[in-house]
Design a protein around this motif. Structure first.
Motif, mmCIF file in Angstrom:
data_model
loop_
_atom_site.group_PDB
_atom_site.id
_atom_site.type_symbol
_atom_site.label_atom_id
_atom_site.label_comp_id
_atom_site.label_asym_id
_atom_site.label_seq_id
_atom_site.Cartn_x
_atom_site.Cartn_y
_atom_site.Cartn_z
ATOM 1 N N PHE A 23 75.109 -2.720 -37.332
ATOM 2 C CA PHE A 23 75.607 -3.885 -36.883
ATOM 3 C C PHE A 23 75.254 -4.035 -35.545
ATOM 4 N N GLY A 24 75.695 -3.244 -34.808
ATOM 5 C CA GLY A 24 75.418 -3.230 -33.223
ATOM 6 C C GLY A 24 73.819 -3.716 -32.865
ATOM 7 N N LEU A 25 72.988 -2.917 -33.696
ATOM 8 C CA LEU A 25 71.519 -3.129 -33.366
ATOM 9 C C LEU A 25 71.221 -4.568 -33.750
ATOM 10 N N LEU A 26 71.496 -4.907 -34.818
ATOM 11 C CA LEU A 26 71.119 -6.208 -35.532
ATOM 12 C C LEU A 26 71.787 -7.280 -34.643
ATOM 13 N N SER A 27 72.903 -7.084 -34.062
ATOM 14 C CA SER A 27 73.529 -8.116 -33.118
ATOM 15 C C SER A 27 72.654 -8.414 -31.805
ATOM 16 N N PHE A 28 71.780 -7.548 -31.555
ATOM 17 C CA PHE A 28 70.762 -7.760 -30.373
ATOM 18 C C PHE A 28 69.654 -8.683 -30.932
ATOM 19 N N LEU A 29 69.282 -8.379 -32.221
ATOM 20 C CA LEU A 29 68.224 -9.237 -32.676
ATOM 21 C C LEU A 29 68.185 -10.626 -33.270
ATOM 22 N N GLN A 30 69.743 -10.948 -33.694
ATOM 23 C CA GLN A 30 69.893 -12.343 -34.103
ATOM 24 C C GLN A 30 71.525 -12.456 -33.656
ATOM 25 N N PRO A 31 71.657 -13.705 -33.737
ATOM 26 C CA PRO A 31 73.146 -14.347 -33.455
ATOM 27 C C PRO A 31 73.981 -14.063 -34.615
ATOM 28 N N ASP A 32 73.423 -13.882 -35.951
ATOM 29 C CA ASP A 32 74.646 -13.564 -36.914
ATOM 30 C C ASP A 32 74.027 -12.428 -37.759
ATOM 31 N N PRO A 33 74.705 -11.290 -37.207
ATOM 32 C CA PRO A 33 74.141 -10.049 -37.741
ATOM 33 C C PRO A 33 74.818 -9.629 -39.178
ATOM 34 N N THR A 34 75.788 -10.203 -39.575
ATOM 35 C CA THR A 34 76.374 -10.021 -40.687
ATOM 36 C C THR A 34 75.933 -9.984 -41.932
ATOM 37 N N ASN A 35 75.078 -11.033 -42.260
ATOM 38 C CA ASN A 35 74.144 -11.060 -43.712
ATOM 39 C C ASN A 35 73.076 -9.661 -43.590
ATOM 40 N N LEU A 36 72.582 -9.513 -42.624
ATOM 41 C CA LEU A 36 71.509 -8.176 -42.869
ATOM 42 C C LEU A 36 72.386 -7.105 -42.780
ATOM 43 N N ASN A 37 73.510 -7.130 -41.976
ATOM 44 C CA ASN A 37 74.343 -5.738 -42.127
ATOM 45 C C ASN A 37 74.854 -5.628 -43.532
ATOM 46 N N LEU A 38 74.926 -6.535 -44.293
ATOM 47 C CA LEU A 38 75.567 -6.505 -45.906
ATOM 48 C C LEU A 38 74.344 -5.856 -46.563
ATOM 49 N N VAL A 39 72.982 -6.218 -46.329
ATOM 50 C CA VAL A 39 71.797 -5.944 -46.959
ATOM 51 C C VAL A 39 71.647 -4.442 -46.629
ATOM 52 N N PHE A 40 71.819 -3.991 -45.233
ATOM 53 C CA PHE A 40 71.734 -2.559 -44.954
ATOM 54 C C PHE A 40 72.952 -1.562 -45.932
ATOM 55 N N GLY A 41 74.181 -2.244 -45.923
ATOM 56 C CA GLY A 41 75.129 -1.618 -46.437
ATOM 57 C C GLY A 41 74.690 -1.246 -47.944
ATOM 58 N N TYR A 42 74.105 -2.436 -48.881
ATOM 59 C CA TYR A 42 73.499 -2.128 -49.893
ATOM 60 C C TYR A 42 72.633 -1.041 -50.351
ATOM 61 N N LEU A 43 72.132 -0.638 -49.018
ATOM 62 C CA LEU A 43 71.118 0.390 -49.018
ATOM 63 C C LEU A 43 71.939 1.935 -48.703
ATOM 64 N N ILE A 44 72.721 1.685 -47.826
ATOM 65 C CA ILE A 44 73.203 3.214 -47.162
ATOM 66 C C ILE A 44 74.146 3.540 -48.376
ATOM 67 N N THR A 45 75.042 2.606 -48.743
ATOM 68 C CA THR A 45 75.986 2.971 -49.712
ATOM 69 C C THR A 45 75.700 3.868 -50.670
ATOM 70 N N PRO A 46 74.709 3.415 -51.625
ATOM 71 C CA PRO A 46 74.154 4.156 -52.639
ATOM 72 C C PRO A 46 73.608 5.517 -52.447
ATOM 73 N N ILE A 47 72.982 5.407 -51.342
ATOM 74 C CA ILE A 47 72.232 6.817 -50.639
ATOM 75 C C ILE A 47 73.523 7.679 -50.207
ATOM 76 N N SER A 48 74.446 7.431 -49.575
ATOM 77 C CA SER A 48 75.671 8.270 -49.433
ATOM 78 C C SER A 48 76.359 8.733 -50.383
ATOM 79 N N ILE A 49 76.330 7.894 -51.384
ATOM 80 C CA ILE A 49 77.124 8.290 -52.546
ATOM 81 C C ILE A 49 76.440 9.504 -53.443
ATOM 82 N N PHE A 50 75.168 9.037 -53.397
ATOM 83 C CA PHE A 50 74.484 9.839 -54.155
ATOM 84 C C PHE A 50 74.067 11.228 -53.609
ATOM 85 N N MET A 51 74.041 11.317 -52.284
ATOM 86 C CA MET A 51 73.940 12.524 -51.483
ATOM 87 C C MET A 51 75.321 13.213 -51.449
#
Length: 170
Positions: A23-51
């Motif tokens: 979220f912090g890094l995406l906020s530097f790249l675009q004015p609204d980082p919320t949507n891309l952060n949700l996409v990142f969450g869809y990647l990191i959540t299953p990976i974390s659960i699996f691990m």
């Protein structure tokens, strides 16, 4: 009890920290980082659960994991991700109020750009309710939304991964 959740703590905390960092890094790249952060969450959540489930199965439980154990470990992992992510995003938005203003402005702009489509599909009252909700939005709303979108998919991914990794002793 700690035996069951050691891997969930590790990977849940890691996933939450990664989500806040994204979220912090995406906020530097675009004015609204919320949507891309949700996409990142869809990647990191299953990976974390699996691990978390894989480490629990292989290193704590002698190569076995029941569906119930998988659901328990997964629950702790995705709840930690959601709590840490939500609190971290809320903290960032409190420290940087201009970021919150940019997110709010971006959401209003998207709503206004899609005004005709929304009114055509859902009606004028729906558009007005959405407009009112966005104008009354506070930083905790964005953080809560992010946390909820870690919990809902987290439950789904936990069910699937628990079924896939399930192996009971004979």
């Amino acid at each position: 009890m700690n035996k069951y959740f050691a891997s969930a703590y590790q990977f849940g905390i890691l996933g939450g920290i990664l989500s806040v960092i994204s979220f912090g890094l995406l906020s530097f790249l675009q004015p609204d980082p919320t949507n891309l952060n949700l996409v990142f969450g869809y990647l990191i959540t299953p990976i974390s659960i699996f691990m978390a489930l894989k480490f629990f199965k292989d290193y704590t439980n002698n190569g076995y994991i029941s569906f119930a154990e998988g659901m328990s470990v997964g629950f702790v992992a995705y709840m930690l991700i959601a709590i840490l992510s939500g609190l971290g995003i809320w903290f960032i938005l409190l420290i940087f109020p201009k970021l919150f203003e940019a997110i709010n402005k971006s959401k209003l702009q998207v709503l206004n750009e899609n005004r005709e489509t929304i009114i055509g599909q859902l009606g004028e009252p729906s558009f007005e309710n959405t407009l009112e909700s966005i104008t009354r939005m506070v930083p905790s709303d964005i953080a809560l939304n992010d946390a909820l979108w870690k919990i809902i998919p987290g439950l789904f991914f936990t069910i699937i991964i628990s079924i896939i990794l399930r192996k009971n002793p004979n």
